[in-house]
Design a protein around this motif. Structure first.
Motif, PDB file in Angstrom:
ATOM      1  N   GLY A  41      18.641   7.004 -10.232  1.00  0.00           N
ATOM      2  CA  GLY A  41      17.278   7.320  -9.786  1.00  0.00           C
ATOM      3  C   GLY A  41      16.987   8.796  -9.953  1.00  0.00           C
ATOM      4  N   LEU A  42      16.115   9.284  -9.105  1.00  0.00           N
ATOM      5  CA  LEU A  42      15.660  10.671  -9.206  1.00  0.00           C
ATOM      6  C   LEU A  42      16.542  11.655  -8.444  1.00  0.00           C
ATOM      7  N   GLY A  43      17.296  11.178  -7.464  1.00  0.00           N
ATOM      8  CA  GLY A  43      18.176  12.054  -6.696  1.00  0.00           C
ATOM      9  C   GLY A  43      17.433  13.055  -5.832  1.00  0.00           C
ATOM     10  N   LEU A  44      16.283  12.664  -5.304  1.00  0.00           N
ATOM     11  CA  LEU A  44      15.483  13.564  -4.475  1.00  0.00           C
ATOM     12  C   LEU A  44      15.932  13.503  -3.022  1.00  0.00           C
ATOM     13  N   PRO A  45      15.775  14.615  -2.294  1.00  0.00           N
ATOM     14  CA  PRO A  45      16.105  14.587  -0.862  1.00  0.00           C
ATOM     15  C   PRO A  45      15.018  13.825  -0.094  1.00  0.00           C
ATOM     16  N   PHE A  46      15.351  13.327   1.074  1.00  0.00           N
ATOM     17  CA  PHE A  46      14.398  12.629   1.943  1.00  0.00           C
ATOM     18  C   PHE A  46      13.600  11.564   1.175  1.00  0.00           C
ATOM     19  N   PRO A  47      14.296  10.632   0.531  1.00  0.00           N
ATOM     20  CA  PRO A  47      13.606   9.687  -0.346  1.00  0.00           C
ATOM     21  C   PRO A  47      12.562   8.819   0.354  1.00  0.00           C
ATOM     22  N   GLU A  48      12.814   8.416   1.605  1.00  0.00           N
ATOM     23  CA  GLU A  48      11.824   7.588   2.309  1.00  0.00           C
ATOM     24  C   GLU A  48      10.546   8.369   2.564  1.00  0.00           C
ATOM     25  N   VAL A  49      10.690   9.621   2.972  1.00  0.00           N
ATOM     26  CA  VAL A  49       9.520  10.461   3.251  1.00  0.00           C
ATOM     27  C   VAL A  49       8.738  10.717   1.959  1.00  0.00           C
ATOM     28  N   LEU A  50       9.457  11.067   0.899  1.00  0.00           N
ATOM     29  CA  LEU A  50       8.780  11.356  -0.374  1.00  0.00           C
ATOM     30  C   LEU A  50       8.138  10.104  -0.965  1.00  0.00           C
ATOM     31  N   ALA A  51       8.795   8.963  -0.836  1.00  0.00           N
ATOM     32  CA  ALA A  51       8.210   7.708  -1.322  1.00  0.00           C
ATOM     33  C   ALA A  51       6.946   7.371  -0.529  1.00  0.00           C
ATOM     34  N   LEU A  52       6.996   7.573   0.777  1.00  0.00           N
ATOM     35  CA  LEU A  52       5.821   7.323   1.619  1.00  0.00           C
ATOM     36  C   LEU A  52       4.672   8.261   1.247  1.00  0.00           C
ATOM     37  N   LEU A  53       4.988   9.535   1.045  1.00  0.00           N
ATOM     38  CA  LEU A  53       3.951  10.502   0.658  1.00  0.00           C
ATOM     39  C   LEU A  53       3.343  10.155  -0.698  1.00  0.00           C
ATOM     40  N   ALA A  54       4.188   9.839  -1.669  1.00  0.00           N
ATOM     41  CA  ALA A  54       3.685   9.510  -3.006  1.00  0.00           C
ATOM     42  C   ALA A  54       2.830   8.245  -2.970  1.00  0.00           C
ATOM     43  N   ALA A  55       3.341   7.201  -2.326  1.00  0.00           N
ATOM     44  CA  ALA A  55       2.616   5.929  -2.267  1.00  0.00           C
ATOM     45  C   ALA A  55       1.291   6.081  -1.523  1.00  0.00           C
ATOM     46  N   SER A  56       1.313   6.792  -0.400  1.00  0.00           N
ATOM     47  CA  SER A  56       0.085   6.996   0.382  1.00  0.00           C
ATOM     48  C   SER A  56      -0.935   7.823  -0.382  1.00  0.00           C
ATOM     49  N   THR A  57      -0.467   8.888  -0.998  1.00  0.00           N
ATOM     50  CA  THR A  57      -1.371   9.744  -1.774  1.00  0.00           C
ATOM     51  C   THR A  57      -2.036   8.947  -2.877  1.00  0.00           C
ATOM     52  N   GLU A  58      -1.246   8.155  -3.598  1.00  0.00           N
ATOM     53  CA  GLU A  58      -1.804   7.395  -4.716  1.00  0.00           C
ATOM     54  C   GLU A  58      -2.742   6.290  -4.235  1.00  0.00           C
ATOM     55  N   LEU A  59      -2.332   5.530  -3.225  1.00  0.00           N
ATOM     56  CA  LEU A  59      -3.149   4.411  -2.759  1.00  0.00           C
ATOM     57  C   LEU A  59      -4.438   4.898  -2.104  1.00  0.00           C
ATOM     58  N   VAL A  60      -4.323   5.763  -1.116  1.00  0.00           N
ATOM     59  CA  VAL A  60      -5.507   6.281  -0.425  1.00  0.00           C
ATOM     60  C   VAL A  60      -6.342   7.125  -1.380  1.00  0.00           C
ATOM     61  N   GLY A  61      -5.661   7.967  -2.163  1.00  0.00           N
ATOM     62  CA  GLY A  61      -6.373   8.808  -3.129  1.00  0.00           C
ATOM     63  C   GLY A  61      -7.141   7.996  -4.139  1.00  0.00           C
ATOM     64  N   GLY A  62      -6.572   6.896  -4.592  1.00  0.00           N
ATOM     65  CA  GLY A  62      -7.269   6.027  -5.538  1.00  0.00           C
ATOM     66  C   GLY A  62      -8.551   5.470  -4.950  1.00  0.00           C
ATOM     67  N   PHE A  63      -8.489   5.025  -3.694  1.00  0.00           N
ATOM     68  CA  PHE A  63      -9.698   4.492  -3.050  1.00  0.00           C
ATOM     69  C   PHE A  63     -10.735   5.591  -2.810  1.00  0.00           C
ATOM     70  N   LEU A  64     -10.277   6.782  -2.428  1.00  0.00           N
ATOM     71  CA  LEU A  64     -11.216   7.893  -2.241  1.00  0.00           C
ATOM     72  C   LEU A  64     -11.882   8.283  -3.564  1.00  0.00           C
TER      73      LEU A  64
END
Length: 189
Positions: A41-64
């Motif tokens: 994978g990507l080997g990023l720190p805090f993967p749950e937090v970063l996945a939540l931020l990315a998914a939320s930004t994309e989903l909510v941002g798309g609707f906005l």
């Protein structure tokens, strides 16, 4: 008419971001694992937090973006998300999103990914296998077989598009931002 260009950018980007965010949420455990795993994978720190931020930004941002609300504001984290995606998930694959060994971008001119040069051979092998063991006509009835390269091309394109929206906003007469701003200024005067 100056609101048409931002409207078209928003309408193009909205389903892309909505789908990307939705897909991340649909398989959140797998997305988090991919974000965090250094081996496959990507080997990023805090993967749950970063996945939540990315998914939320994309989903909510798309609707906005779809309705043109807070366009400039949401375009900033969307642009940041595209930069992170380009660097962490796509940069090692060069520029091309789809493998095309005939492209001048696959010859080492810009961000060489030598695996692109093998795309023709890999595609021919896949076609041969499918013709022998699969229903090739059915499998290709919706389009030809393509080899994904997964380079930065799409992430860079989406970054440029949301970057433009940071400066143009959602569009005059074509966004909720325009009517919200009009209402606020009308009350202020």
């Amino acid at each position: 008419m100056d609101g048409i260009a931002p409207l078209l950018l928003r309408l193009y980007l909205a389903p892309i971001f909505i789908q990307a965010g939705w897909t991340k949420f649909q398989n959140f455990e797998g997305t988090s694992a991919w974000f965090g795993n250094p081996d496959w994978g990507l080997g990023l720190p805090f993967p749950e937090v970063l996945a939540l931020l990315a998914a939320s930004t994309e989903l909510v941002g798309g609707f906005l973006l779809l309705i043109g609300l807070f366009t400039r504001l949401i375009s900033i984290p969307l642009a940041f998300t595209m930069v992170v995606a380009a660097i962490t998930a796509h940069a090692e694959n060069g520029w091309l999103a789809l493998s095309d060994a005939t492209s001048w971008l696959a010859d080492g001119t810009i961000l060489l990914n030598e695996r692109v040069l093998d795309a023709v051979e890999k595609k021919q092998a896949a076609i041969s296998i499918l013709k022998e063991y699969g229903n090739y006509e059915w499998l290709t009835s919706s389009g030809s077989i393509t080899i994904l390269n997964n380079g930065i091309e799409f992430a860079a394109t989406y970054f440029i598009m949301v970057f433009v929206l940071i400066f143009t906003g959602g569009g005059r007469y074509t966004s909720a931002d325009h009517f919200l701003r009009k209402k606020i200024f009308k009350q202020g005067h």
